[in-house]
Scaffold this motif. Structure first.
Motif, short mmCIF file in Angstrom:
data_model
loop_
_atom_site.label_atom_id
_atom_site.label_comp_id
_atom_site.label_asym_id
_atom_site.label_seq_id
_atom_site.Cartn_x
_atom_site.Cartn_y
_atom_site.Cartn_z
N VAL A 186 30.32 73.98 37.87
CA VAL A 186 30.32 72.67 38.52
C VAL A 186 31.70 72.44 39.14
N LEU A 187 31.71 72.16 40.42
CA LEU A 187 32.95 71.88 41.14
C LEU A 187 33.02 70.39 41.43
N ASP A 188 34.15 69.78 41.06
CA ASP A 188 34.37 68.36 41.29
C ASP A 188 35.83 68.15 41.70
N LYS A 189 36.27 66.90 41.75
CA LYS A 189 37.65 66.61 42.16
C LYS A 189 38.67 67.36 41.32
N GLY A 190 38.37 67.59 40.06
CA GLY A 190 39.33 68.20 39.16
C GLY A 190 39.56 69.69 39.35
N ASN A 191 38.62 70.39 40.00
CA ASN A 191 38.78 71.84 40.12
C ASN A 191 38.46 72.42 41.50
N VAL A 192 38.03 71.61 42.44
CA VAL A 192 37.60 72.15 43.73
C VAL A 192 38.75 72.78 44.51
N VAL A 193 39.96 72.27 44.36
CA VAL A 193 41.10 72.80 45.11
C VAL A 193 41.52 74.18 44.59
N THR A 194 41.35 74.41 43.30
CA THR A 194 41.81 75.68 42.71
C THR A 194 40.70 76.72 42.59
#
Length: 183
Positions: free
Chosen positions: A156-164
């Motif tokens: 699951v990609l969300d604000k917390g991990n989408v950049v990395t």
């Protein structure tokens, strides 16, 4: 909440629909799920049209799930056009969704690691032809499927991990990648 389920007859659509409904029942706070019909395509315009109609008929809907990202991107547009506050969750990552997640227009996307799946397909085909073991392959009849399969973990990609998230490793081909046969 509601789901725009996708086209009629596709097995993956059916499984995602059933999974969505089963998980919605597990929510600690009871939720009302607006039933929507199967049908149509999986393009952006389909998501826009269905979400617009859905929200006009059901103004209480504040969460929409789609089983495929272009439908989800259409839902984001419908929410923007109607000046609504609603969360969108979808599946299958594309780079154009990164800003949508960062800006909060899309709550989350489930990564379907296509590059990993492609590599596994090649490896399993070679192993099968060479008579080698096929590790972690679930037998036919497992998970309700009538064929052998391998469950590739999704993320699951969300604000917390989408950049990395390493997109080029999992689902999006690097910019410099070229198919030799197409050159």
């Amino acid at each position: 909440m509601a789901m725009i389920p996708g086209p009629t007859g596709a097995e993956w659509v059916h499984f995602r629909y059933v999974g969505f409904k089963e998980e919605a029942k597990k929510c600690p706070t009871p939720v009302s799920v607006v039933e929507t019909g199967f049908g149509g395509g999986i393009d952006l315009q389909e998501g826009l049209t269905k979400a617009s109609d859905l929200m006009l008929r059901n103004p209480e809907v504040n969460f929409i799930y789609t089983p495929q990202i272009t439908l989800g991107m259409g839902v984001v547009q419908a929410i923007r056009q109607q000046h609504r506050q609603a969360s969108v969750v979808s599946s299958a990552m594309v780079k154009r969704v990164v800003p949508m997640i960062e800006e909060g227009k899309m709550l989350a996307v489930v990564s379907e690691p296509g590059i990993i799946m492609g590599r596994l397909i090649v490896q399993y085909a070679i192993r099968s032809m060479e008579g080698k073991p096929l590790p972690n392959l679930a037998a036919a009849g497992t998970d309700g499927l009538n064929y052998a399969h391998l469950n590739v973990p999704n993320k699951v990609l969300d604000k917390g991990n989408v950049v990395t998230h390493p997109f080029e490793t999992y689902e999006i081909a690097p910019a410099d990648w070229k198919v030799p046969a197409m050159q």
